[in-house]
Enzyme design. Structure first.
Site, PDB file in Angstrom:
ATOM      1  N   GLU A  99      10.229  25.827  37.299  1.00 43.40           N
ATOM      2  CA  GLU A  99       8.804  26.095  36.624  1.00 43.40           C
ATOM      3  C   GLU A  99       7.880  27.255  37.643  1.00 43.40           C
ATOM      4  OE1 GLU A  99      10.005  23.673  38.563  1.00 43.40           O
ATOM      5  OE2 GLU A  99       8.362  22.993  39.948  1.00 43.40           O
ATOM      6  N   ILE A 118      12.478  24.789  47.797  1.00 40.79           N
ATOM      7  CA  ILE A 118      11.032  24.514  48.491  1.00 40.79           C
ATOM      8  C   ILE A 118      11.286  23.155  49.157  1.00 40.79           C
ATOM      9  CG2 ILE A 118       8.895  24.339  48.937  1.00 40.79           C
ATOM     10  CD1 ILE A 118       8.230  25.506  46.336  1.00 40.79           C
ATOM     11  N   HIS A 167      13.364  24.689  41.423  1.00 41.99           N
ATOM     12  CA  HIS A 167      12.045  24.742  40.634  1.00 41.99           C
ATOM     13  C   HIS A 167      11.924  25.889  39.730  1.00 41.99           C
ATOM     14  CE1 HIS A 167       9.336  22.166  43.505  1.00 41.99           C
ATOM     15  NE2 HIS A 167      10.262  22.459  44.089  1.00 41.99           N
ATOM     16  N   CYS A 186      13.479  18.767  42.284  1.00 44.43           N
ATOM     17  CA  CYS A 186      13.361  18.631  43.661  1.00 44.43           C
ATOM     18  C   CYS A 186      12.977  17.255  43.917  1.00 44.43           C
ATOM     19  CB  CYS A 186      12.411  19.631  43.958  1.00 44.43           C
ATOM     20  SG  CYS A 186      12.539  19.966  45.898  1.00 44.43           S
TER      21      CYS A 186
HETATM   22  N1  GLN Z   1      10.611  17.653  50.480  1.00 51.09           N
HETATM   23  C1  GLN Z   1      10.170  17.166  49.422  1.00 51.09           C
HETATM   24  C2  GLN Z   1      10.920  15.486  49.474  1.00 51.09           C
HETATM   25  O1  GLN Z   1      11.600  15.172  50.076  1.00 51.09           O
HETATM   26  C3  GLN Z   1      10.714  17.499  48.006  1.00 51.09           C
HETATM   27  C4  GLN Z   1      10.194  18.851  48.361  1.00 51.09           C
HETATM   28  C5  GLN Z   1      10.052  19.591  46.653  1.00 51.09           C
HETATM   29  O2  GLN Z   1       9.831  18.749  45.680  1.00 51.09           O
HETATM   30  N2  GLN Z   1       9.774  20.736  46.629  1.00 51.09           N
HETATM   31  O3  GLN Z   1      10.205  14.760  48.698  1.00 51.09           O
END
Ligand code: GLN
Length: 191
Positions: free
Chosen positions: A171, A133, A169, A78
């Site tokens: 994890e 997320i 994710h 992410c």
């Molecule tokens: N929206 C976050 C970003 O742009 C990333 C979200 C996450 O790591 N769950 O940094």
């Protein structure tokens, strides 16, 4: 085997507990000395702008970039994927910029951007649990990059040599298969 987890911000504790369950020695990375003896590195999810600033303020940026460019196996989840990307869609910000991918931040919208699904990942298998997320996805990849997973026509996992990235994710799930896949990357690199 020693795997470092960048432990400045975000979902690092969850990665650490899975690695420990899988009998890996974990080093929490907070400064450049911590990087010395690691054989692999996880950059967790969180907030890429904050994490990107922290790695510079805490003077770890140059060593991190050098290690990754030198072949250290690294997995970005992410926000970690955003940190590794050479290019961010409609944004001039550059973080580590080691992997030839263009990512779109908050690609599923800011408010309703969190969801779960199960999908196929090449080299890992079917029905891998995926928690997104406020996730980025990969808009385009360079020709050395191998696409590992596509969900709803968007690239959500990819690999380029020593670098693995996932939009989601693992994890935060009970499905350890992506962690095992990364541990195998580290084992192969040690050999
Ligand atoms: N929206 C976050 C970003 O742009 C990333 C979200 C996450 O790591 N769950 O940094």
């Amino acid at each position: 085997m020693k795997i470092g987890v960048l432990a400045m911000q975000g979902a690092y504790a969850e990665h650490i507990s899975i690695l420990k369950k899988l009998d890996v020695d974990v080093v929490e990375i907070r400064n450049k000395e911590d990087l010395k003896n690691i054989e692999g590195l996880i950059i967790p999810g969180g907030e890429s702008t904050t994490m990107g600033k922290l790695i510079k303020t805490l003077d770890i940026y140059d060593d991190l970039k050098e290690k990754i460019e030198g072949g250290l196996p690294v997995w970005g989840t992410c926000a970690g994927m955003i940190l590794l990307a050479k290019s961010i869609y409609e944004d001039d910000t550059k973080h580590l910029a080691t992997m030839d991918i263009e990512v779109k931040r908050n690609a599923y919208g800011r408010q309703l951007g969190s969801f779960e699904t199960k999908s196929f990942i090449k080299g890992i298998g079917e029905d891998v649990q995926m928690v997104f997320i406020r996730a980025p996805y990969i808009k385009s990849v360079g020709n050395r990059v191998e696409v590992l997973s596509v969900v709803d026509k968007n690239i959500v996992a990819a690999k380029e040599d020593n670098m693995l990235v996932t939009s989601f994710h693992p994890e935060l799930t009970d499905d350890n298969r992506v962690h095992k896949y990364f541990i195998d990357m580290v084992k192969n690199h040690i050999k």
